[in-house]
Design a protein around this motif. Sequence first.
Motif, PDB file in Angstrom:
ATOM      1  N   ALA A   1      -1.150 -34.654 -18.465  1.00 11.74           N
ATOM      2  CA  ALA A   1      -0.569 -34.241 -17.184  1.00 11.74           C
ATOM      3  C   ALA A   1      -1.160 -32.901 -16.790  1.00 11.74           C
ATOM      4  N   TYR A   2      -1.156 -32.628 -15.487  1.00 15.99           N
ATOM      5  CA  TYR A   2      -1.715 -31.381 -14.984  1.00 15.99           C
ATOM      6  C   TYR A   2      -0.979 -31.023 -13.702  1.00 15.99           C
ATOM      7  N   ALA A   3      -0.652 -29.729 -13.535  1.00 17.40           N
ATOM      8  CA  ALA A   3      -0.003 -29.278 -12.305  1.00 17.40           C
ATOM      9  C   ALA A   3      -0.361 -27.826 -12.034  1.00 17.40           C
ATOM     10  N   GLU A   4      -0.639 -27.514 -10.781  1.00 20.34           N
ATOM     11  CA  GLU A   4      -0.808 -26.136 -10.338  1.00 20.34           C
ATOM     12  C   GLU A   4       0.450 -25.792  -9.565  1.00 20.34           C
ATOM     13  N   LEU A   5       1.174 -24.799 -10.068  1.00 20.41           N
ATOM     14  CA  LEU A   5       2.504 -24.494  -9.562  1.00 20.41           C
ATOM     15  C   LEU A   5       2.604 -23.056  -9.069  1.00 20.41           C
ATOM     16  N   ASP A   6       3.509 -22.822  -8.133  1.00 22.95           N
ATOM     17  CA  ASP A   6       3.915 -21.481  -7.740  1.00 22.95           C
ATOM     18  C   ASP A   6       5.324 -21.308  -8.284  1.00 22.95           C
ATOM     19  N   VAL A   7       5.478 -20.391  -9.251  1.00 27.51           N
ATOM     20  CA  VAL A   7       6.739 -20.255  -9.977  1.00 27.51           C
ATOM     21  C   VAL A   7       7.309 -18.863  -9.734  1.00 27.51           C
ATOM     22  N   PHE A   8       8.589 -18.802  -9.383  1.00 24.06           N
ATOM     23  CA  PHE A   8       9.252 -17.517  -9.202  1.00 24.06           C
ATOM     24  C   PHE A   8       9.671 -16.971 -10.563  1.00 24.06           C
ATOM     25  N   ALA A   9       9.150 -15.804 -10.907  1.00 28.30           N
ATOM     26  CA  ALA A   9       9.484 -15.131 -12.170  1.00 28.30           C
ATOM     27  C   ALA A   9      10.612 -14.147 -11.886  1.00 28.30           C
ATOM     28  N   ALA A  10      11.830 -14.642 -11.809  1.00 25.90           N
ATOM     29  CA  ALA A  10      12.984 -13.854 -11.363  1.00 25.90           C
ATOM     30  C   ALA A  10      13.257 -12.632 -12.237  1.00 25.90           C
ATOM     31  N   TYR A  11      13.204 -12.744 -13.496  1.00 20.44           N
ATOM     32  CA  TYR A  11      13.513 -11.646 -14.407  1.00 20.44           C
ATOM     33  C   TYR A  11      12.271 -11.230 -15.190  1.00 20.44           C
ATOM     34  N   GLY A  12      11.106 -11.335 -14.557  1.00 14.76           N
ATOM     35  CA  GLY A  12       9.862 -11.016 -15.241  1.00 14.76           C
ATOM     36  C   GLY A  12       9.514 -12.061 -16.272  1.00 14.76           C
ATOM     37  N   SER A  13       9.900 -13.306 -16.013  1.00 13.23           N
ATOM     38  CA  SER A  13       9.587 -14.393 -16.937  1.00 13.23           C
ATOM     39  C   SER A  13       9.813 -15.726 -16.235  1.00 13.23           C
ATOM     40  N   PHE A  14       9.285 -16.768 -16.856  1.00 14.75           N
ATOM     41  CA  PHE A  14       9.584 -18.125 -16.414  1.00 14.75           C
ATOM     42  C   PHE A  14       9.742 -18.985 -17.655  1.00 14.75           C
ATOM     43  N   LEU A  15      10.343 -20.151 -17.473  1.00 20.62           N
ATOM     44  CA  LEU A  15      10.595 -21.077 -18.566  1.00 20.62           C
ATOM     45  C   LEU A  15       9.728 -22.318 -18.446  1.00 20.62           C
ATOM     46  N   VAL A  16       9.260 -22.803 -19.578  1.00 17.45           N
ATOM     47  CA  VAL A  16       8.643 -24.122 -19.699  1.00 17.45           C
ATOM     48  C   VAL A  16       9.618 -24.879 -20.584  1.00 17.45           C
ATOM     49  N   GLN A  17      10.254 -25.930 -20.042  1.00 15.19           N
ATOM     50  CA  GLN A  17      11.357 -26.527 -20.788  1.00 15.19           C
ATOM     51  C   GLN A  17      11.516 -28.011 -20.526  1.00 15.19           C
ATOM     52  N   ASP A  18      12.183 -28.643 -21.473  1.00 14.49           N
ATOM     53  CA  ASP A  18      12.636 -30.010 -21.295  1.00 14.49           C
ATOM     54  C   ASP A  18      13.631 -30.020 -20.138  1.00 14.49           C
TER      55      ASP A  18
ATOM     56  N   GLY B   1      11.305 -36.470 -21.595  1.00 12.93           N
ATOM     57  CA  GLY B   1      10.077 -36.983 -21.018  1.00 12.93           C
ATOM     58  C   GLY B   1       9.734 -36.315 -19.697  1.00 12.93           C
ATOM     59  N   ARG B   2      10.479 -35.259 -19.356  1.00 15.29           N
ATOM     60  CA  ARG B   2      10.219 -34.506 -18.131  1.00 15.29           C
ATOM     61  C   ARG B   2      10.169 -33.013 -18.468  1.00 15.29           C
ATOM     62  N   LEU B   3       9.173 -32.341 -17.946  1.00 16.46           N
ATOM     63  CA  LEU B   3       8.961 -30.925 -18.185  1.00 16.46           C
ATOM     64  C   LEU B   3       9.193 -30.169 -16.885  1.00 16.46           C
ATOM     65  N   VAL B   4       9.920 -29.056 -16.960  1.00 18.63           N
ATOM     66  CA  VAL B   4      10.218 -28.219 -15.798  1.00 18.63           C
ATOM     67  C   VAL B   4       9.660 -26.832 -16.068  1.00 18.63           C
ATOM     68  N   VAL B   5       8.999 -26.251 -15.063  1.00 16.50           N
ATOM     69  CA  VAL B   5       8.524 -24.872 -15.147  1.00 16.50           C
ATOM     70  C   VAL B   5       9.227 -24.121 -14.029  1.00 16.50           C
ATOM     71  N   SER B   6      10.174 -23.246 -14.395  1.00 21.88           N
ATOM     72  CA  SER B   6      10.970 -22.520 -13.400  1.00 21.88           C
ATOM     73  C   SER B   6      11.663 -21.347 -14.085  1.00 21.88           C
ATOM     74  N   THR B   7      12.543 -20.707 -13.341  1.00 27.93           N
ATOM     75  CA  THR B   7      13.384 -19.659 -13.908  1.00 27.93           C
ATOM     76  C   THR B   7      14.835 -20.052 -13.686  1.00 27.93           C
ATOM     77  N   PHE B   8      15.405 -20.773 -14.608  1.00 22.67           N
ATOM     78  CA  PHE B   8      16.801 -21.208 -14.547  1.00 22.67           C
ATOM     79  C   PHE B   8      17.119 -21.908 -13.230  1.00 22.67           C
ATOM     80  N   ASP B   9      16.175 -22.651 -12.707  1.00 22.48           N
ATOM     81  CA  ASP B   9      16.363 -23.362 -11.456  1.00 22.48           C
ATOM     82  C   ASP B   9      16.186 -24.851 -11.750  1.00 22.48           C
ATOM     83  N   TYR B  10      17.251 -25.610 -11.595  1.00 22.34           N
ATOM     84  CA  TYR B  10      17.227 -27.019 -11.967  1.00 22.34           C
ATOM     85  C   TYR B  10      17.416 -27.940 -10.763  1.00 22.34           C
ATOM     86  N   ARG B  11      17.283 -27.375  -9.561  1.00 21.47           N
ATOM     87  CA  ARG B  11      17.429 -28.202  -8.367  1.00 21.47           C
ATOM     88  C   ARG B  11      16.411 -29.339  -8.385  1.00 21.47           C
TER      89      ARG B  11
END
Length: 169
Positions: A13-30, A98-108
Amino acid sequence: MSGTLGPAPGRIAYAELDVFAAYGSFLVQDDTARPDTSRAFITDLMNNLVATTDGAISVGTARRRILPVTLDVRTEAPEDNLDDWDHVTEAGLRITSGRLVVSTFDYRTAIPRTTVPPGDYTARTYASGFDTISDDRIHGDDAYRVILWPGPTVEPRVLKRYPHLPIPG
């Protein structure tokens, strides 16, 4: 984005994302994980720009802005040259949904999900552009790349440390 990586032997899989780093970080998570950000987690993140909790890796950033993040899931570990990168870390991640999310505590539902086979992965995170960050940490050309491949869920470690490490937050 600066930095070079060896050719991808196989891409899942491959994705180019724009991620908001709300607290100076982002998460890569299940997609089903809800990270526990304990004091030890935050300390690891601040000291090494990487921390893990069940089902998630947190990546420290130099700024609190929308940042470019490339997600690259491969069948094998990358053969790469770390010289062009400012900071490189490695950690393990278990994906059960089986799904990966890259965000900052945003699960919308509007946040993109990347489909990957469930299992254990090793993740390597690369950061570049730290020398371009303004003193107020608003402007800069920092960029981030996360490569995952099936492998052991290794403990977080720094492979290359930026000498003037920016502290997230």
